[in-house]
Design a protein around this motif. Structure first.
Motif: not given
Length: 210
Positions: A92-103, A168-175
């Motif tokens: 799910x591209x909106x919820x999954x983190x690509x870096x974790x998928x590659x791991x 220091x950003x509060x932006x989510x990894x998915x964003x």
């Protein structure tokens, strides 16, 4: 002396043995059953299992085999790895983190490679086992490796720099990952690989449960 077997010794020390016809019949019957069981165990035809390479985007050939217990063991272990990691589940591209998928993909690559290496060389000579191993290698080298070679290093370097810059950003990894310059193309190709791996997972499950 019994009702089924008698042994007699005459005065000249001559030995005579008499066996009841029932005993002879039972022995013949037991021998016949043993021969039938041996023939069944060593000559019975196992059900055929068919795998289409097109299901994984590897070609248009069909692999037909009569899987043995070792093949099912390999298929089961591959299925477990695919079922317990993100690699064999829908992305799910909106919820999954690509870096974790590659791991997850990298770990699956390493685990499957070790699994194949653990198969005894004497078993590899069996046609069905050889086909299962070759298929698994093709899935790794043709289905998974090209995407990792093209995208993994590029994305990880960019993503690491972004995380450091925005620590220091509060932006989510998915964003954050959506800002990757080639994000749409990367995701499209990742989803294509994901479909192939899910088909591979389904086929390994079918092989285990046939």
């Amino acid at each position: 002396m019994t009702d089924y077997l008698s042994i007699a010794l005459d005065k000249d020390f001559g030995l005579s043995v008499h066996v009841n016809v029932v005993v002879v019949a039972l022995l013949i019957l037991a021998l016949g059953i043993a021969l039938l069981v041996r023939h069944y165990l060593f000559h019975r035809r196992l059900p055929e299992f068919e795998i289409e390479e097109a299901e994984f985007g590897l070609g248009d050939q069909k692999i037909t085999l009569r899987a043995n217990d070792l093949d099912r063991t390999v298929a089961y272990r591959v299925w477990v790895e695919l079922s317990t990691r993100k690699i064999g589940l829908k992305i799910d591209p909106d919820d999954d983190v690509i870096d974790e998928i590659y791991n997850s993909w990298y770990e699956f690559f390493a685990v499957t490679r070790e699994l194949i290496k653990d198969v005894p060389v004497v078993k590899v000579r069996q046609d069905s086992t050889k086909k299962i191993i070759q298929l698994s290698i093709e899935v790794l080298n043709t289905g998974l490796r090209p995407h990792l070679t093209k995208w993994q290093a590029r994305f990880r370097r960019w993503y690491a720099n972004q995380l450091e810059r925005d620590k220091d950003s509060l932006e989510h990894p998915q964003d954050i990952q959506k800002r990757f310059p080639d994000y749409d193309q990367l995701v499209a190709e990742m989803l294509e690989v994901n479909q192939k791996l899910m088909a591979y997972r389904a086929k390994m499950y079918a092989l285990v449960t046939q």
